[in-house]
Motif scaffolding. Structure first.
Motif, PDB file in Angstrom:
ATOM      1  N   GLY A 171      52.799  55.444  48.922  1.00 45.16           N
ATOM      2  CA  GLY A 171      52.841  54.095  48.361  1.00 45.16           C
ATOM      3  C   GLY A 171      51.665  53.773  47.459  1.00 45.16           C
ATOM      4  O   GLY A 171      51.557  52.656  46.948  1.00 45.16           O
ATOM      5  N   LEU A 172      50.789  54.736  47.223  1.00 41.33           N
ATOM      6  CA  LEU A 172      49.591  54.478  46.418  1.00 41.33           C
ATOM      7  C   LEU A 172      49.706  55.021  45.000  1.00 41.33           C
ATOM      8  O   LEU A 172      48.774  54.931  44.222  1.00 41.33           O
ATOM      9  N   GLY A 173      50.838  55.619  44.683  1.00 47.33           N
ATOM     10  CA  GLY A 173      51.046  56.042  43.305  1.00 47.33           C
ATOM     11  C   GLY A 173      50.945  57.531  43.046  1.00 47.33           C
ATOM     12  O   GLY A 173      51.142  57.972  41.907  1.00 47.33           O
ATOM     13  N   ALA A 174      50.642  58.331  44.071  1.00 44.93           N
ATOM     14  CA  ALA A 174      50.485  59.771  43.834  1.00 44.93           C
ATOM     15  C   ALA A 174      51.814  60.419  43.438  1.00 44.93           C
ATOM     16  O   ALA A 174      51.867  61.263  42.536  1.00 44.93           O
ATOM     17  N   GLY A 175      52.901  60.025  44.098  1.00 42.70           N
ATOM     18  CA  GLY A 175      54.207  60.592  43.765  1.00 42.70           C
ATOM     19  C   GLY A 175      54.604  60.263  42.337  1.00 42.70           C
ATOM     20  O   GLY A 175      55.032  61.135  41.574  1.00 42.70           O
ATOM     21  N   ARG A 176      54.446  59.002  41.960  1.00 44.51           N
ATOM     22  CA  ARG A 176      54.778  58.591  40.598  1.00 44.51           C
ATOM     23  C   ARG A 176      53.919  59.349  39.582  1.00 44.51           C
ATOM     24  O   ARG A 176      54.420  59.811  38.549  1.00 44.51           O
ATOM     25  N   ALA A 177      52.620  59.493  39.871  1.00 45.57           N
ATOM     26  CA  ALA A 177      51.711  60.165  38.931  1.00 45.57           C
ATOM     27  C   ALA A 177      52.088  61.639  38.763  1.00 45.57           C
ATOM     28  O   ALA A 177      52.044  62.177  37.650  1.00 45.57           O
TER      29      ALA A 177
ATOM     30  N   LEU B 120      58.675  68.247  45.786  1.00 49.18           N
ATOM     31  CA  LEU B 120      57.810  67.072  45.619  1.00 49.18           C
ATOM     32  C   LEU B 120      57.461  66.521  46.999  1.00 49.18           C
ATOM     33  O   LEU B 120      58.358  66.219  47.797  1.00 49.18           O
ATOM     34  N   ALA B 121      56.183  66.375  47.263  1.00 50.04           N
ATOM     35  CA  ALA B 121      55.744  65.824  48.548  1.00 50.04           C
ATOM     36  C   ALA B 121      54.375  65.195  48.384  1.00 50.04           C
ATOM     37  O   ALA B 121      53.536  65.708  47.632  1.00 50.04           O
ATOM     38  N   THR B 122      54.156  64.080  49.083  1.00 48.28           N
ATOM     39  CA  THR B 122      52.806  63.512  49.157  1.00 48.28           C
ATOM     40  C   THR B 122      52.393  63.402  50.619  1.00 48.28           C
ATOM     41  O   THR B 122      53.234  63.290  51.518  1.00 48.28           O
ATOM     42  N   ASP B 123      51.097  63.445  50.826  1.00 48.32           N
ATOM     43  CA  ASP B 123      50.541  63.313  52.174  1.00 48.32           C
ATOM     44  C   ASP B 123      50.877  61.926  52.715  1.00 48.32           C
ATOM     45  O   ASP B 123      50.698  60.934  52.000  1.00 48.32           O
TER      46      ASP B 123
ATOM     47  N   CYS C 186      67.162  66.674  40.046  1.00 48.75           N
ATOM     48  CA  CYS C 186      66.700  67.095  41.379  1.00 48.75           C
ATOM     49  C   CYS C 186      67.783  66.844  42.410  1.00 48.75           C
ATOM     50  O   CYS C 186      68.670  66.016  42.215  1.00 48.75           O
ATOM     51  N   ASP C 187      67.709  67.615  43.497  1.00 46.52           N
ATOM     52  CA  ASP C 187      68.461  67.331  44.718  1.00 46.52           C
ATOM     53  C   ASP C 187      67.597  66.360  45.507  1.00 46.52           C
ATOM     54  O   ASP C 187      66.611  66.772  46.129  1.00 46.52           O
ATOM     55  N   ALA C 188      67.953  65.086  45.487  1.00 50.84           N
ATOM     56  CA  ALA C 188      67.089  64.077  46.117  1.00 50.84           C
ATOM     57  C   ALA C 188      67.520  63.833  47.556  1.00 50.84           C
ATOM     58  O   ALA C 188      68.687  63.533  47.822  1.00 50.84           O
ATOM     59  N   ARG C 189      66.563  63.976  48.466  1.00 52.81           N
ATOM     60  CA  ARG C 189      66.859  63.572  49.841  1.00 52.81           C
ATOM     61  C   ARG C 189      67.224  62.090  49.828  1.00 52.81           C
ATOM     62  O   ARG C 189      66.589  61.294  49.103  1.00 52.81           O
ATOM     63  N   VAL C 190      68.205  61.726  50.640  1.00 52.32           N
ATOM     64  CA  VAL C 190      68.670  60.335  50.608  1.00 52.32           C
ATOM     65  C   VAL C 190      67.515  59.366  50.866  1.00 52.32           C
ATOM     66  O   VAL C 190      67.430  58.314  50.221  1.00 52.32           O
ATOM     67  N   ALA C 191      66.579  59.732  51.746  1.00 49.97           N
ATOM     68  CA  ALA C 191      65.452  58.840  52.044  1.00 49.97           C
ATOM     69  C   ALA C 191      64.530  58.649  50.839  1.00 49.97           C
ATOM     70  O   ALA C 191      63.762  57.693  50.795  1.00 49.97           O
ATOM     71  N   ALA C 192      64.611  59.551  49.860  1.00 54.20           N
ATOM     72  CA  ALA C 192      63.730  59.465  48.698  1.00 54.20           C
ATOM     73  C   ALA C 192      64.437  58.894  47.461  1.00 54.20           C
ATOM     74  O   ALA C 192      63.806  58.740  46.408  1.00 54.20           O
ATOM     75  N   VAL C 193      65.730  58.574  47.585  1.00 50.25           N
ATOM     76  CA  VAL C 193      66.489  58.101  46.417  1.00 50.25           C
ATOM     77  C   VAL C 193      65.846  56.846  45.820  1.00 50.25           C
ATOM     78  O   VAL C 193      65.720  56.713  44.596  1.00 50.25           O
TER      79      VAL C 193
HETATM   80  C1  COA Z   1      59.125  60.532  48.236  1.00 51.46           C
HETATM   81  C2  COA Z   1      57.609  60.655  48.152  1.00 51.46           C
HETATM   82  C3  COA Z   1      57.232  61.873  47.331  1.00 51.46           C
HETATM   83  C4  COA Z   1      57.057  59.391  47.456  1.00 51.46           C
HETATM   84  O1  COA Z   1      55.663  59.562  47.281  1.00 51.46           O
HETATM   85  P1  COA Z   1      54.625  58.319  47.168  1.00 51.46           P
HETATM   86  O2  COA Z   1      53.293  58.921  46.905  1.00 51.46           O
HETATM   87  O3  COA Z   1      54.754  57.428  48.348  1.00 51.46           O
HETATM   88  O4  COA Z   1      55.183  57.582  45.887  1.00 51.46           O
HETATM   89  P2  COA Z   1      54.484  56.400  45.016  1.00 51.46           P
HETATM   90  O5  COA Z   1      53.417  55.752  45.824  1.00 51.46           O
HETATM   91  O6  COA Z   1      54.110  56.939  43.695  1.00 51.46           O
HETATM   92  O7  COA Z   1      55.729  55.417  44.852  1.00 51.46           O
HETATM   93  C5  COA Z   1      56.186  54.899  43.593  1.00 51.46           C
HETATM   94  C6  COA Z   1      57.027  53.671  43.882  1.00 51.46           C
HETATM   95  O8  COA Z   1      58.171  54.042  44.677  1.00 51.46           O
HETATM   96  C7  COA Z   1      58.168  53.298  45.907  1.00 51.46           C
HETATM   97  N1  COA Z   1      58.640  54.204  46.947  1.00 51.46           N
HETATM   98  C8  COA Z   1      57.997  55.272  47.471  1.00 51.46           C
HETATM   99  N2  COA Z   1      58.779  55.898  48.372  1.00 51.46           N
HETATM  100  C9  COA Z   1      59.939  55.206  48.404  1.00 51.46           C
HETATM  101  C10 COA Z   1      61.163  55.374  49.109  1.00 51.46           C
HETATM  102  N3  COA Z   1      61.317  56.389  49.987  1.00 51.46           N
HETATM  103  N4  COA Z   1      62.159  54.485  48.898  1.00 51.46           N
HETATM  104  C11 COA Z   1      61.998  53.457  48.020  1.00 51.46           C
HETATM  105  N5  COA Z   1      60.876  53.273  47.288  1.00 51.46           N
HETATM  106  C12 COA Z   1      59.861  54.134  47.496  1.00 51.46           C
HETATM  107  C13 COA Z   1      56.733  52.897  46.121  1.00 51.46           C
HETATM  108  O9  COA Z   1      56.649  51.754  46.954  1.00 51.46           O
HETATM  109  C14 COA Z   1      56.276  52.624  44.711  1.00 51.46           C
HETATM  110  O10 COA Z   1      56.766  51.346  44.318  1.00 51.46           O
HETATM  111  P3  COA Z   1      56.051  50.427  43.203  1.00 51.46           P
HETATM  112  O11 COA Z   1      56.690  50.823  41.904  1.00 51.46           O
HETATM  113  O12 COA Z   1      56.376  49.048  43.624  1.00 51.46           O
HETATM  114  O13 COA Z   1      54.577  50.727  43.234  1.00 51.46           O
HETATM  115  C15 COA Z   1      56.961  60.727  49.564  1.00 51.46           C
HETATM  116  O14 COA Z   1      57.429  59.636  50.329  1.00 51.46           O
HETATM  117  C16 COA Z   1      57.269  62.019  50.322  1.00 51.46           C
HETATM  118  O15 COA Z   1      56.560  63.017  50.173  1.00 51.46           O
HETATM  119  N6  COA Z   1      58.287  61.982  51.174  1.00 51.46           N
HETATM  120  C17 COA Z   1      58.627  63.137  52.045  1.00 51.46           C
HETATM  121  C18 COA Z   1      59.107  64.335  51.258  1.00 51.46           C
HETATM  122  C19 COA Z   1      60.281  64.002  50.344  1.00 51.46           C
HETATM  123  O16 COA Z   1      61.226  63.339  50.732  1.00 51.46           O
HETATM  124  N7  COA Z   1      60.174  64.501  49.100  1.00 51.46           N
HETATM  125  C20 COA Z   1      61.236  64.341  48.128  1.00 51.46           C
HETATM  126  C21 COA Z   1      62.235  65.421  48.379  1.00 51.46           C
HETATM  127  S1  COA Z   1      63.657  65.215  47.345  1.00 51.46           S
END
Ligand code: COA
Length: 153
Positions: free
Chosen positions: A89-95, A81-84, A114-121
């Motif tokens: 923060g715009l909802g692509a990850g959630r979608a 899972l990755a977003t640009d 999933c194995d969640a990276r700590v920064a993504a928990v």
């Molecule tokens: C983790 C990741 C996929 C999130 O994608 P995103 O497009 O920013 O996610 P969204 O915009 O849909 O976020 C959904 C909600 O989570 C929140 N959020 C996003 N990243 C967050 C984080 N790292 N920690 C806490 N909250 C987070 C958003 O603010 C949003 O909050 P809302 O409910 O108030 O709107 C993206 O940051 C990423 O690609 N990171 C690098 C790769 C990675 O770590 N992938 C996961 C590997 S396990």
């Protein structure tokens, strides 16, 4: 499925594995090949978030795989899972995850892990996953096991 974001309308669609490789390489797997074992497995589900301009700004993969921590009849793993960074923060990850969970339920899955990276928990918690392990090391750093249980179809 479409979602409105500040970057415009983002549409989630099923793609082949190769379409996810550029973003995987850029965001997730720097210095490693973009391919992951199982990419071509028959039930691997690759999703992409595409802007109205046609650019892929998010990717995810779901595939059937037993959960290492919880018993489930039909567990699926979320990987890749990755977003640009430009659309964070715009909802692509959630979608992406929401669409994947809907499709997994339709295919009879009852749990996604999933194995969640700590920064993504925090992201995963925000969309309904729960932490079920301590930290463990997995390239490129500490991870936690996370799961979401799904309604039985
Ligand atoms: C983790 C990741 C996929 C999130 O994608 P995103 O497009 O920013 O996610 P969204 O915009 O849909 O976020 C959904 C909600 O989570 C929140 N959020 C996003 N990243 C967050 C984080 N790292 N920690 C806490 N909250 C987070 C958003 O603010 C949003 O909050 P809302 O409910 O108030 O709107 C993206 O940051 C990423 O690609 N990171 C690098 C790769 C990675 O770590 N992938 C996961 C590997 S396990």
């Amino acid at each position: 499925m479409s979602t409105e974001a500040h970057a415009g309308t983002i549409t989630i669609e099923q793609v082949d594995a190769a379409a996810t490789f550029p973003l995987r390489s850029r965001v997730l797997r720097q210095g490693r090949p973009p391919e992951m074992p199982g990419d071509d497995a028959p039930y691997a589900l690759h999703l992409a978030a595409r802007t109205s301009a046609g650019d892929i700004v998010g990717v995810a993969r779901f595939h059937p795989q037993d959960c290492p921590w919880l018993a489930a009849e039909a567990a699926w793993q979320l990987r890749g899972l990755a977003t640009d960074p430009d659309v964070r923060g715009l909802g692509a990850g959630r979608a992406l995850v929401a669409e994947g969970l809907t499709r997994v339920v339709a295919l009879g899955g009852d749990l996604v892990w999933c194995d969640a990276r700590v920064a993504a928990v925090g992201f995963y918690e925000r969309i309904g996953f729960s932490v079920v392990t301590q930290d463990y090391d997995l390239t490129p750093g500490p991870h936690r096991g996370m799961v979401i249980e799904l309604p039985i179809r």
